[in-house]
Enzyme design. Structure first.
Site, mmCIF file in Angstrom:
data_model
loop_
_atom_site.group_PDB
_atom_site.id
_atom_site.type_symbol
_atom_site.label_atom_id
_atom_site.label_comp_id
_atom_site.label_asym_id
_atom_site.label_seq_id
_atom_site.Cartn_x
_atom_site.Cartn_y
_atom_site.Cartn_z
ATOM 1 N N THR A 37 0.864 -1.193 0.000
ATOM 2 C CA THR A 37 0.000 0.000 0.000
ATOM 3 C C THR A 37 0.894 1.233 0.000
ATOM 4 O O THR A 37 2.128 1.117 0.126
ATOM 5 C CB THR A 37 -0.882 0.050 1.269
ATOM 6 O OG1 THR A 37 -0.046 0.356 2.398
ATOM 7 C CG2 THR A 37 -1.602 -1.260 1.531
ATOM 8 N N ASP A 38 0.288 2.413 -0.104
ATOM 9 C CA ASP A 38 1.078 3.644 -0.061
ATOM 10 C C ASP A 38 1.815 3.769 1.271
ATOM 11 O O ASP A 38 2.941 4.242 1.335
ATOM 12 C CB ASP A 38 0.175 4.863 -0.261
ATOM 13 C CG ASP A 38 -0.282 4.958 -1.724
ATOM 14 O OD1 ASP A 38 0.346 4.283 -2.577
ATOM 15 O OD2 ASP A 38 -1.261 5.673 -1.984
ATOM 16 N N CYS A 39 1.155 3.353 2.358
ATOM 17 C CA CYS A 39 1.804 3.476 3.671
ATOM 18 C C CYS A 39 2.668 2.255 4.010
ATOM 19 O O CYS A 39 3.580 2.347 4.820
ATOM 20 C CB CYS A 39 0.758 3.719 4.754
ATOM 21 S SG CYS A 39 -0.728 2.715 4.594
ATOM 22 N N TYR A 40 2.338 1.091 3.405
ATOM 23 C CA TYR A 40 3.119 -0.132 3.652
ATOM 24 C C TYR A 40 3.510 -0.731 2.303
ATOM 25 O O TYR A 40 2.881 -1.677 1.824
ATOM 26 C CB TYR A 40 2.287 -1.147 4.445
ATOM 27 C CG TYR A 40 1.967 -0.719 5.856
ATOM 28 C CD1 TYR A 40 2.951 -0.745 6.836
ATOM 29 C CD2 TYR A 40 0.679 -0.311 6.208
ATOM 30 C CE1 TYR A 40 2.662 -0.363 8.138
ATOM 31 C CE2 TYR A 40 0.380 0.061 7.509
ATOM 32 C CZ TYR A 40 1.377 0.036 8.466
ATOM 33 O OH TYR A 40 1.088 0.411 9.747
ATOM 34 N N PRO A 41 4.559 -0.183 1.648
ATOM 35 C CA PRO A 41 4.854 -0.606 0.275
ATOM 36 C C PRO A 41 5.463 -2.004 0.145
ATOM 37 O O PRO A 41 5.381 -2.612 -0.910
ATOM 38 C CB PRO A 41 5.854 0.463 -0.206
ATOM 39 C CG PRO A 41 6.445 1.030 1.041
ATOM 40 C CD PRO A 41 5.432 0.910 2.115
#
Lengths: 128, 500
Positions: free
Chosen positions: B129-133
């Protein structure tokens, strides 16, 4: 005293045990017998004073003999003394001491391996 | 009537004058001094149990990687943990099996390895994700490398448990261990006289917030356990504790052959002796605790009760079941239950452990352990079996059987006696073999005599398991007079599954 006979396929068809009983005039107790296409393995119990005569008679017939000194091995670090092994043993080898630790009367063991399968902690092993 | 408060008791722990005994010592004390006398004499009774508790597990917080990952799936030594939580939280359940080693190693063993300080391999995957790439992670840790390692067990410390035996003709591999055929053995669990919940059976001192011995750490009861059933003395507790404080001796992964993995957990509950009722309850002995012997040969929810026994009888090593002397063995360790009660006693005597009263007691009434609500009727063998079965009389020839099979276009031909009782079965394959060996005369020579059969009322699922275990494709369905009333084949079952 217990020992294991290891017989190759060439000789498993012969009445080896009967021959040895007749030749030595000794009563033998067969604790366990396992005959497969790859050969036979039989656990025999005999009085201590007849052990040498009987094993010599087997050896003469090409049978390999292993004394069953430590038929079952218990890893005391793994054992939690639950006693689950007690009720599956067919010869009553295992029981509780007064302090609820597990004890084994290994002279009665026939190496069937039932306790090894039962042990939840993997603390038991059939000796070689 | 003597009474005291938890504050009185804790003050005595602080000044070193507290008197603690184990639940094994208490019956003698109450017999000698009476319940009132025992309240004056004894401040705390310690209990203990050490056995397999399948509903156990651990919340593990791994700390953030860089770049960070929100784990979608995670494995510890190839055992999958639940990750439907925040990024690097996971719950490892004791019965989850290794994906490479199967039943030999599971969640219980991972928890044991962590507590014992051994290193554990972690593999995690994520969608990014954007926060957990990050999408992939591989690392190796010990318990010291991670943040929280909290044992959290939804159901532990059964007040008592059933005894398992097996009246069927087959060896069963269960969570109660190997059960030999025809009542070959019986296994039981729970500590009897030392059972934590049986020493306070109305839970006057046990509930949310009770401080306990949990596998060598000071843990807490967080509530009633799942399936809590006080009405039948099958109460349970939910517990949590810090794995970093635990003693590896009391955290042991286990494998029950043919069933799967579990975790041996050690629990000790201190019972503060506040009044005579509590003192009297802690005087319970093995002879006072009764439980049911169940036939695990019947794979249904309601297993038949064969008899009642006391823990005293069970611990004698032999019980009578329907006229047969049967060897018993425990699945939990009484030796270690006693060690736990003793260790907890010592902690209190040395001022290392102060008992608490619960902020809310375990419910003692009004809790019902419900069976599952199931949608739709569970199909029985009668629903899917073929009712028209061609059978053949014993004594006829292989050729007669071959004719019957070709005319009827089926593979299995039950053989019946003149009294119409099932005596064997012949398959098309048996006939092919017989012809190849030129054994064409009597059916008796080639038929299978030990026929696996089904009952019309049994669920299709148990019939399917029988076919699988015996590696066969059909079973005659017989009534109680051994008369063939139908036949069920694996094809019938496949069609049913396709319809579902």
């Amino acid at each position: 005293m217990k020992f294991i006979l290891h017989a190759t396929t060439e000789i498993t068809s012969k009445p080896l045990i009967a021959e040895v009983i007749l030749e030595t005039g000794t009563l033998l107790n067969i604790d366990r017998a396992d005959v497969k296409s790859s050969g036979g393995e039989v656990v025999i119990d005999v009085d201590q004073d007849r052990y040498d005569i009987v094993t010599a008679a087997f050896k003469k017939r090409g049978v390999t003999i292993t004394p069953l000194e430590q038929p079952i091995i218990k890893d005391d670090d793994e054992c939690v003394n639950c006693g689950a092994c007690i009720s599956v043993c067919p010869t009553g080898v295992i029981s509780f001491n007064d302090d609820w630790t597990v004890q084994m009367e290994i002279a009665r063991c026939v190496q069937c391996g039932a306790c090894v399968t039962m042990c939840p902690q993997g603390a038991l092993m059939v000796g070689k | 009537m003597s009474e005291k408060t938890i504050q009185d008791i804790n003050a005595k722990i602080a000044d070193g004058s507290v008197h603690v005994v184990t639940a094994e010592e208490m019956p003698g004390i109450v017999a000698e001094l009476g319940a009132d006398g025992a309240v004056r004499e004894v401040d705390i009774v310690t209990t203990g149990t050490f056995g397999a508790m399948c509903s156990s597990g651990a919340f593990l917080n791994l700390g953030h990687s860089d770049p960070p990952i929100k784990m979608q799936k995670v494995w510890f030594n190839d055992v999958e943990a639940y990750t439907g939580l925040a990024a690097i939280d996971a719950y490892m359940g004791a019965t989850q099996l290794s994906e490479t080693r199967g039943m030999e190693y599971g969640g219980g063993h991972v928890i044991e390895d962590l507590v014992a300080g051994r290193s554990v391999d972690i593999h995690a995957t994520a969608y990014g994700t954007d926060c957990y790439p990050r999408k992939l992670l591989d690392t190796t840790v010990t318990i010291d490398d991670i943040n929280q390692a909290t044992m959290f067990n939804p159901r532990n410390g059964y007040q008592k448990y059933n005894v398992a035996t097996n009246c069927s003709e087959r060896t069963l591999y269960t969570y109660m261990g190997t059960l030999l055929p025809d009542r070959g053995n019986a296994t039981y669990s729970a500590a009897g006289v030392l059972s934590p919940l049986y020493n306070d059976p109305t839970y006057q001192t046990i509930g949310v917030g009770s401080r306990i011995f949990l596998s060598g750490a000071q843990g807490y009861i967080t509530g009633q356990g799942t399936q809590h059933d006080p009405t039948n003395n099958f109460a349970t507790i939910m517990v949590q504790g810090d794995m970093k404080q635990m003693d590896p001796k009391y955290v042991r992964g286990a494998t029950f052959h043919g069933y799967g993995t579990s975790l041996y957990v050690g629990i000790g509950i201190p019972i503060p002796i506040l009044n005579a009722d509590i003192a009297r309850a802690t005087a319970i002995t093995d002879a006072d605790i009764t439980t049911n012997v169940l036939d695990y040969g019947v794979a249904r929810r309601a297993r038949p009760v064969l008899r009642q026994v006391t823990y005293e009888e069970l611990k004698s090593g032999m019980i009578d079941i329907n006229g047969k002397e049967v060897t018993t063995s425990p699945m939990s360790s009484f030796h270690d239950a006693r060690a736990i009660a003793g260790e907890l006693k010592e902690w209190i005597q040395k001022g290392k452990f102060y008992p608490t009263l619960p902020v809310e007691n375990l419910p003692n009434t009004g809790v019902v352990f419900k069976p599952m609500k199931q949608m739709g009727e569970q199909p029985s063998v009668a629903d899917v079996m073929a009712q028209r079965v061609t059978t053949i009389r014993q004594g006829l020839t292989v050729e007669d059987a071959a004719r019957a099979i070709t005319e009827g276009n089926f593979n299995h031909l039950p053989v019946v006696s003149d009294e119409d009782k099932l005596v064997g079965i012949i398959t098309a394959w048996d006939i092919a073999k017989a012809v190849a060996k030129s054994k064409r005369d009597k059916l008796d020579d080639i038929m299978t005599r030990n026929v696996v059969t089904a009952d019309a009322s049994e669920p299709v699922d148990t019939a399917a398991r029988k076919l699988e275990l015996h590696n066969i494709s059909a079973m005659p369905v017989v009534n109680k007079h051994s008369k063939v009333v139908g036949i069920i084949t694996s094809d019938d079952i496949s069609k049913l599954v396709a319809r579902r």
